[in-house]
Design an enzyme around this catalytic site. Structure first.
Site, mmCIF file in Angstrom:
data_model
loop_
_atom_site.group_PDB
_atom_site.id
_atom_site.type_symbol
_atom_site.label_atom_id
_atom_site.label_comp_id
_atom_site.label_asym_id
_atom_site.label_seq_id
_atom_site.Cartn_x
_atom_site.Cartn_y
_atom_site.Cartn_z
ATOM 1 N N GLY A 14 0.833 -1.214 0.000
ATOM 2 C CA GLY A 14 0.000 0.000 0.000
ATOM 3 C C GLY A 14 0.862 1.256 0.000
ATOM 4 C CB ALA A 25 16.047 10.703 2.107
ATOM 5 C CB VAL A 26 16.899 6.070 -0.553
ATOM 6 C CG1 VAL A 26 17.701 4.916 -1.141
ATOM 7 C CG2 VAL A 26 16.194 5.637 0.723
ATOM 8 N NE ARG A 75 -2.188 -4.377 -2.069
ATOM 9 C CZ ARG A 75 -1.926 -3.831 -0.890
ATOM 10 N NH1 ARG A 75 -1.034 -4.342 -0.092
ATOM 11 N NH2 ARG A 75 -2.562 -2.755 -0.505
ATOM 12 N N GLY A 105 5.032 -1.926 3.917
ATOM 13 C CA GLY A 105 4.444 -2.403 5.161
ATOM 14 C C GLY A 105 4.891 -3.821 5.497
ATOM 15 C CG ASP A 106 2.211 -6.434 7.601
ATOM 16 O OD1 ASP A 106 1.819 -6.015 6.497
ATOM 17 O OD2 ASP A 106 1.453 -6.944 8.442
ATOM 18 C CB THR A 129 2.098 1.046 6.361
ATOM 19 O OG1 THR A 129 0.731 0.810 6.723
ATOM 20 C CG2 THR A 129 2.959 0.759 7.577
ATOM 21 C CG ASP A 131 -2.781 0.308 8.225
ATOM 22 O OD1 ASP A 131 -3.663 1.182 8.110
ATOM 23 O OD2 ASP A 131 -2.718 -0.696 7.494
ATOM 24 C CG ASP A 133 0.223 -2.223 10.751
ATOM 25 O OD1 ASP A 133 1.153 -1.639 10.160
ATOM 26 O OD2 ASP A 133 -0.544 -3.017 10.194
ATOM 27 N NE ARG A 175 -7.392 -4.367 5.243
ATOM 28 C CZ ARG A 175 -6.885 -4.542 4.050
ATOM 29 N NH1 ARG A 175 -7.334 -5.482 3.287
ATOM 30 N NH2 ARG A 175 -5.926 -3.772 3.577
ATOM 31 N NE ARG A 259 -3.041 3.127 0.533
ATOM 32 C CZ ARG A 259 -3.500 1.916 0.244
ATOM 33 N NH1 ARG A 259 -4.199 1.248 1.126
ATOM 34 N NH2 ARG A 259 -3.257 1.375 -0.906
HETATM 35 P P1 ADP Z 1 2.305 -4.129 2.551
HETATM 36 O O1 ADP Z 1 3.775 -4.144 2.338
HETATM 37 O O2 ADP Z 1 1.724 -2.768 2.477
HETATM 38 O O3 ADP Z 1 1.923 -4.916 3.787
HETATM 39 P P2 ADP Z 1 1.393 -6.395 0.931
HETATM 40 O O4 ADP Z 1 0.950 -7.235 2.086
HETATM 41 O O5 ADP Z 1 0.555 -6.386 -0.284
HETATM 42 O O6 ADP Z 1 1.618 -4.866 1.318
HETATM 43 O O7 ADP Z 1 2.860 -6.914 0.528
HETATM 44 C C1 ADP Z 1 3.559 -6.333 -0.536
HETATM 45 C C2 ADP Z 1 4.215 -7.394 -1.351
HETATM 46 O O8 ADP Z 1 5.199 -8.083 -0.563
HETATM 47 C C3 ADP Z 1 3.310 -8.516 -1.852
HETATM 48 O O9 ADP Z 1 2.575 -8.143 -2.998
HETATM 49 C C4 ADP Z 1 4.310 -9.602 -2.175
HETATM 50 O O10 ADP Z 1 4.914 -9.390 -3.429
HETATM 51 C C5 ADP Z 1 5.357 -9.402 -1.062
HETATM 52 N N1 ADP Z 1 5.109 -10.379 0.006
HETATM 53 C C6 ADP Z 1 4.170 -10.336 0.972
HETATM 54 N N2 ADP Z 1 4.204 -11.431 1.743
HETATM 55 C C7 ADP Z 1 5.170 -12.232 1.237
HETATM 56 C C8 ADP Z 1 5.694 -13.518 1.564
HETATM 57 N N3 ADP Z 1 5.181 -14.239 2.584
HETATM 58 N N4 ADP Z 1 6.701 -14.017 0.823
HETATM 59 C C9 ADP Z 1 7.222 -13.299 -0.199
HETATM 60 N N5 ADP Z 1 6.765 -12.093 -0.566
HETATM 61 C C10 ADP Z 1 5.767 -11.548 0.135
#
Ligand code: ADP
Length: 327
Positions: A14, A25-26, A75, A105-106, A129, A131, A133, A175, A259
């Protein structure tokens, strides 16, 4: 320690306000350290497709004030497969990218951690993110801006709520995390806040609303985080309406406007600090860590720890304060 020559930077998952400031900055910190810096477009998808572009200082001119991400995000399900990650690694090798800064994010962190473990490529992450979180940082990029967007919207809703003595249910993003709901709820003076982390029974909410009505409040705002267990603002409204059919109730789902937008001063400065330190950490030999801010100090945390959801804590002090403010 192998000398890093070419750093790849990407945004993934996201989008969040402040991502562009972090990219800037990077890029500039890498160039300052006489390293090549390569943009990877569309996150992990771009790695798999070889969507790369070498960056210069001017490539990131005038982006600090922009929301979204100039590198695009995606994604990417293919990156979750071994074959997908193998293709991504081969493309990085062809391009000569020997270290990564991942902003997301995560999900992004999970992918980065796995990829680095599998192929040994150093990775430093930046939490981007709305969130808020992730463990390892008091604030994630975009959270402050999103809160400001939400309170601006609620202030406007309050004007109409007060004019018509209405009860508004405002649904905000989150969420699994009630950070925006709690923070924006306190900042906007909401009468009740429903959070994913708490079980607020409808009967409890009704008691709160009855108390508010008894005190001649001219308008009532209930903030509902999208992950609240009662099933979102429309469901909450339906249940409340069954009990108070005389109430003029309205629902407002703020949705994706939370967002976007120009990042706040706080997010721009935080992004700049995080981007700078992400590159410095890579050059010092750090890997599989996230940059964070704790007590106004930039810190690093291992990705495994940052991803440990059980360690993530809602600000219980603020939950208590919110209740006191509703008397
Ligand atoms: P966010 O980073 O905002 O949490 P997503 O959950 O959509 O967003 O994760 C971003 C991307 O990170 C995913 O589309 C995927 O390509 C990669 N990703 C997420 N989980 C995994 C995983 N378990 N193994 C490998 N790649 C992952």
């Amino acid at each position: 320690m192998i000398e890093i020559k070419n750093i790849g930077v990407f945004t993934s998952g996201g989008d969040a306000p402040g991502m562009n400031a972090a990219i800037r900055a990077v890029v500039r910190t890498a160039l300052f350290n006489e390293k090549k810096i390569t943009a990877i477009y569309q996150g992990y998808q771009g790695m798999i497709e070889g969507n790369f572009c070498e960056m210069q200082s001017r490539s990131v001119s005038s982006i600090i004030q922009k929301g979204g991400t100039i590198l695009k995000s995606a994604r990417c399900l293919e990156f979750k497969t071994k074959e997908g990650r193998q293709t991504a690694f081969e493309n990085l090798q062809k391009e000569g990218i020997d270290a990564l800064v991942a902003i997301g994010g995560d999900g992004t962190f999970t992918g980065a951690n796995l990829f680095s473990l599998e192929y040994g490529i150093p990775v430093v992450c930046i939490p981007g993110t709305i969130d808020n979180d992730l463990n390892g940082s008091d604030y994630t990029l975009g959270y402050d801006t999103a809160n400001n967007t939400v309170i601006e919207a609620i202030d406007k809703i309050k004007d109409t709520a007060a004019s018509h003595s209405r009860l508004f249910f405002v649904e905000v993003m989150g969420r699994d995390s009630g950070c925006i709901a709690l923070n924006a709820g306190v900042a906007s003076g909401a009468e009740a806040i429903l959070l994913p982390e708490k079980d607020t029974a409808i009967s409890e909410l009704i008691d709160m609303l009855e108390t508010a009505a008894d005190k001649n409040k001219s308008s009532t705002i209930v903030i509902v985080a999208e992950g609240d267990k009662n099933g979102g603002a429309y469901n909450v409204e339906k249940h409340v309406k069954q009990k108070f059919d005389y109430y003029d109730t309205k629902v407002s789902i703020l949705g994706h406007l939370q967002r976007g937008g120009s990042p706040s001063s706080f997010d721009r400065v935080l992004a700049t600090k995080m981007g700078y330190h992400a590159v410095q950490e890579l050059l010092k030999g750090s890997t599989r860590v996230t940059i964070g801010i704790r007590g106004n100090k930039i810190v690093t945390t291992p990705l495994e720890e940052a991803l440990n959801k059980s360690e993530f804590k809602l600000d219980e002090d603020l939950v208590k304060i919110a209740q006191v403010m509703n008397i």
